[in-house]
Enzyme design. Sequence first.
Site, mmCIF file in Angstrom:
data_model
loop_
_atom_site.group_PDB
_atom_site.id
_atom_site.type_symbol
_atom_site.label_atom_id
_atom_site.label_comp_id
_atom_site.label_asym_id
_atom_site.label_seq_id
_atom_site.Cartn_x
_atom_site.Cartn_y
_atom_site.Cartn_z
ATOM 1 N N LYS A 1 63.377 71.605 89.083
ATOM 2 C CA LYS A 1 62.758 70.862 90.181
ATOM 3 C C LYS A 1 62.641 71.718 91.442
ATOM 4 C CE LYS A 1 64.086 66.276 88.554
ATOM 5 N NZ LYS A 1 64.819 65.015 88.847
ATOM 6 N N LYS B 1 59.112 65.800 77.886
ATOM 7 C CA LYS B 1 59.628 64.451 78.014
ATOM 8 C C LYS B 1 58.662 63.572 78.815
ATOM 9 C CE LYS B 1 63.625 61.996 79.929
ATOM 10 N NZ LYS B 1 64.834 62.149 80.772
ATOM 11 N N LYS C 1 58.148 59.983 84.952
ATOM 12 C CA LYS C 1 57.450 59.381 86.086
ATOM 13 C C LYS C 1 56.821 60.441 86.979
ATOM 14 C CE LYS C 1 60.877 55.648 86.432
ATOM 15 N NZ LYS C 1 61.903 55.055 87.338
#
Length: 335
Positions: free
Chosen positions: A113, A198, A201
């Site tokens: 991230k 995966k 969102k």
Amino acid sequence: MGKQRVLSGVQPTGNLHLGNYLGAIRNWVEIQDQYDNFFCVVDLHAITVPHNPATLAADTYAIAALYLACGIDLKYSNIFVQSHVSAHSELAWLLNCITPLNWLQDMIQFKEKAVKQGENVGAGLLIYPVLMAADILLYQADKVPVGEDQKQHLELTRDIVNRFNHQFAKDKPVLKLPDPLIRKEGARVMSLTDGTRKMSKSDPSELSRINVLDPPDQIANKIKRCKTDPVKGLSFDDPERPECNNLLTLYMLLSGKKKEEVAAECQDMGWGQFKPLLTETAINALKPIQEKYQEITADKGYLESVLRDGREKAEAVANQTLADVKAALGYSLPV
């Protein structure tokens, strides 16, 4: 002996998708009568990445309503909002102060991230695994339902427990070592646009996921446009066909059929025959959840009462753990 305790939660960052439901919440529902459960909406985690303040509160209530709509039963479970229990933030700070920096820098999700956020990455993204540890440890959880990608975070939690108890509570351990609960099938639902990634969102493409509240026409469109391959005949576990394995797994989980049954049913199918089957199955599986959600959200007072009761029960447990931790660290407690 009483039931073992379970703690888990989901971030209020947009709608729940099938990965959240099949990989987490449905598992909670299936096992909830076996445990003493604390399920929270982890809204403090939601601000570790850029978020929309205008929708955070509404998204938080929506996730709580979806917990109930998906089948979380208040006879067995407590539902609450993480930020409503201040002990989460306070314990996270105390644990941050004893957690080595290199433990956090080694976390895979931080590395992934941080690359996306570049120079704007916040300190919260680095230290949020300690907040996750605090979430678990406040409730002295025996088991934590996690996906495969969250195992590293639970291992960090266990390391923090061992470090804290060794340094500050050798004679009488204060924090309990939690163990993972990992669903064998469906623990890692993959993207509809890339079967090697995966379902998430954070993926910018809405076509990558089916949301639990998607209407039938959107579900049909997403499945119609999802990535497949040119091979006729469908089979599980072929490393050369990740999308095929993912879509068959979705059908298996949503239909409730066994893997062997699905393999036999679909082995001679083409995508033109399978996609309508998966579409119908997904729509039918999500319909009762969507209807229950509409019923719950129509009565705001009911949802508020659920979260108020959940907060009170959570605080009773969390505040005791926090007091024990502070005592072990040498703090004077209020008189």
